[in-house]
Design an enzyme around this catalytic site. Structure first.
Site, mmCIF file in Angstrom:
data_model
loop_
_atom_site.group_PDB
_atom_site.id
_atom_site.type_symbol
_atom_site.label_atom_id
_atom_site.label_comp_id
_atom_site.label_asym_id
_atom_site.label_seq_id
_atom_site.Cartn_x
_atom_site.Cartn_y
_atom_site.Cartn_z
ATOM 1 N N ASP A 269 0.849 -1.178 0.000
ATOM 2 C CA ASP A 269 0.000 0.000 0.000
ATOM 3 C C ASP A 269 0.902 1.252 0.000
ATOM 4 O OD1 ASP A 269 -1.672 2.077 0.643
ATOM 5 O OD2 ASP A 269 -2.621 1.088 2.348
ATOM 6 N N GLU B 106 29.625 6.829 5.948
ATOM 7 C CA GLU B 106 29.670 5.383 6.176
ATOM 8 C C GLU B 106 29.618 4.663 4.833
ATOM 9 O OE1 GLU B 106 26.183 3.839 8.377
ATOM 10 O OE2 GLU B 106 25.647 5.925 8.665
ATOM 11 N N CYS C 181 25.865 6.968 11.438
ATOM 12 C CA CYS C 181 25.276 8.282 11.097
ATOM 13 C C CYS C 181 25.700 9.397 12.043
ATOM 14 C CB CYS C 181 23.763 8.190 11.084
ATOM 15 S SG CYS C 181 23.149 6.842 10.082
ATOM 16 N N HIS D 257 18.224 12.831 14.251
ATOM 17 C CA HIS D 257 18.663 11.994 13.127
ATOM 18 C C HIS D 257 17.399 11.365 12.533
ATOM 19 C CE1 HIS D 257 20.388 9.042 10.580
ATOM 20 N NE2 HIS D 257 19.975 8.033 11.326
ATOM 21 N N LYS E 15 8.369 8.380 16.654
ATOM 22 C CA LYS E 15 8.526 7.594 17.899
ATOM 23 C C LYS E 15 9.426 8.335 18.887
ATOM 24 C CE LYS E 15 8.525 3.268 15.247
ATOM 25 N NZ LYS E 15 7.193 2.724 15.298
ATOM 26 N N ASN F 40 17.028 8.678 3.603
ATOM 27 C CA ASN F 40 18.094 8.695 4.614
ATOM 28 C C ASN F 40 19.420 9.099 3.979
ATOM 29 O OD1 ASN F 40 19.628 8.336 6.881
ATOM 30 N ND2 ASN F 40 19.156 6.154 7.154
ATOM 31 N N SER G 291 24.259 3.999 14.472
ATOM 32 C CA SER G 291 24.101 2.592 14.853
ATOM 33 C C SER G 291 25.414 2.058 15.393
ATOM 34 C CB SER G 291 23.692 1.763 13.637
ATOM 35 O OG SER G 291 22.444 2.189 13.177
#
Ligand code: CAA
Length: 445
Positions: free
Chosen positions: A31, A83, A120, A244, A253, A328, A364
């Protein structure tokens, strides 16, 4: 005391674009709203066949130097955060300096050059390095260029494929900056995590769901560490909070978690108590799982309140505008979020001088860092000089077949030669290989 921070910024997007709801979703059998509403992305920027981390970084840095009327001798430091590096020894900053030396008479022989790696967060760490170098008084009156540049490509079929992107942000770090001053106070949240890594491979190995949890856990730790020296933070203290942004849904979130944390024991928690109760406190529970469940319920209710939604719309949502169109950019993403919010201020004629930003970076592996920034008087002029909207509008819109070819052309394990989809215009381009396997570049008028 000397103020140090970001004097100017430039953004360079990859010249191609993948439409996520229109082109990617139908091929995935998904979707389109999974991308636009769930992840919060409309499009990803992609590098054309002649673009890579060096061309994008050099193009952003050239725009920056040209606009600020700088010569190589004004720059004492060039740091590149990435990176997506292709060489374990020779840093990308030497390639970038080599590009710039093609278009300037002077050279960067007396500039310190390096390359920063920590996923990052390396872009923000490079900013720190430049800040510390100036604060220590080792800069001899010169400024630093920090470049965050990445081709954030995932293996075909990986869940991260929807969050790809490519672009560079170049920042000038100096005394008496025009854009933002950085706070001395910083908070860190760091732990040995295996959420996203590239052990000598081009495309990342990702535990996507876990990476989301690690981002939130480390960000919370960083906020607590920041507050331990800067004092408790309050939602009204910061005009905007750029995070970020691997994809805007991630920031949705983080924003909710940050808000819950900041309103604890404040008048906002008291005012909301009649509507949704008070926040669960660990000490009131015997059982960890019952506490977590109560927290989840509180967060679900908090998310629906008008108080939270108004704060989110005002403080967080404007940080996401550019990210929605580019995906990103790894090391550049948090710096794109800052630019996005200042652009919002300019477009809405807001008086932001003296307002504060709380900036949340993440890499990360994993580490989060939080610091504050104060918007400086020259912000309006600096942001008005950006041409990012024109760049985004000029991108070539990939068909599905184009996308498959371009992804293969950038795959280091494949030997695919393709025709570029765009024509370079006054920019650095990849120009083939040298005798020792080095990449060569030239400026196209
Ligand atoms: N309408 C509206 N929303 C929809 C929807 C629809 N039709 N279909 C799905 N959604 C929502 C889902 O509910 C979900 O939202 P919530 O998490 O709020 O519930 C969202 O869209 C994404 O859907 P899925 O979770 O099903 O998506 P996925 O499993 O295909 O992949 C991902 C999500 C794991 C994050 C994946 O994109 C990924 O692996 N990305 C790379 C890793 C990454 O970016 N991690 C972020 C933290 S790590 C970091 O920040 C460093 C970095 O830069 C990489």
């Amino acid at each position: 005391m000397t103020t140090v921070g970001i004097d100017a910024v430039e953004i360079w997007t990859g010249n191609l674009k993948l439409d996520l709801p229109g082109t990617f979703a139908p091929q995935m059998g998904e979707d389109p709203e999974k991308y636009t509403k769930g992840l919060g992305l409309n499009a990803s920027s992609f590098p054309d066949s002649y673009e890579d981390i060096v061309t994008m970084g050099a193009n952003a840095a050239y725009r920056l130097m040209d606009r600020k009327g700088l010569e190589p001798e004004d720059i004492g430091r060039i740091d590149v955060a990435t990176e997506s590096a292709f060489d374990n020894s020779k840093p990308v900053s030497t390639y970038v300096a080599g590009c710039l030396e093609q278009v300037y008479e002077g050279d960067f022989h007396h500039a310190n050059k390096g390359e920063r790696k920590f996923a990052c967060i390396a872009g923000t760490q490079s900013l720190d390095d430049a800040y510390n170098w100036i604060k220590a008084g080792r800069h001899r009156g010169r400024a630093a260029i920090v470049i965050a540049t990445d081709t954030a490509l995932y293996a075909r079929g990986d869940a991260g494929e929807a969050t790809q992107g490519a672009g560079a942000v170049a920042m000038l770090i100096s005394e008496d900056p025009s854009l933002v001053e950085l706070s001395i106070e910083q908070g860190y949240g760091s732990a040995d995590e295996t959420d996203f890594l590239k052990p000598n491979q081009q495309f990342p190995s990702v535990d996507g769901k876990r990476s989301v949890q690690v981002y939130l856990a480390r960000m919370r730790e960083a906020l607590e560490d920041f507050e331990s020296i800067a004092g408790d933070s309050h939602p009204d203290q910061y005009a905007y909070i750029p995070f970020h942004t691997p994809f805007p849904g991630m920031v949705r979130k983080a924003g909710l978690l940050g808000y819950r944390h900041m309103i604890r024991d404040t008048e906002i928690e008291d005012e909301l108590a009649a509507e949704i109760g008070r926040q669960p406190r660990a000490e009131a529970f015997d059982d960890e799982e019952a506490f977590r469940e109560a927290l989840r319920e509180y967060m679900d209710s908090l998310k629906e309140t008008e108080t939270y939604q108004d704060w989110y719309a005002k403080t967080i949502d404007p940080t996401l505008t550019l990210s929605r169109e580019v995906g990103n950019w790894y090391t550049g993403s948090v710096h794109v979020a800052r630019a996005s919010v200042l652009k919002h201020g300019l477009e809405n004629d807001l008086d932001l001088t003296g307002s504060k930003l709380l900036v949340g970076s993440y890499g990360s592996g994993a580490e989060a860092e939080i610091h504050a920034e104060t918007i400086q008087e020259g912000w309006r002029e600096e942001i008005a000089a950006l041409n990012v909207d024109e760049q985004l509008a000029a991108r070539y819109d990939l068909t599905w077949d184009d996308y498959e070819e371009i992804h293969d052309a950038h795959n280091h394990d494949m030997d695919v030669d393709i025709e570029p989809r765009t024509t370079p215009d006054a920019e650095f381009v990849f120009d083939g290989w040298g005798r020792m396997g080095e990449r060569k570049y030239r400026f196209v008028e």
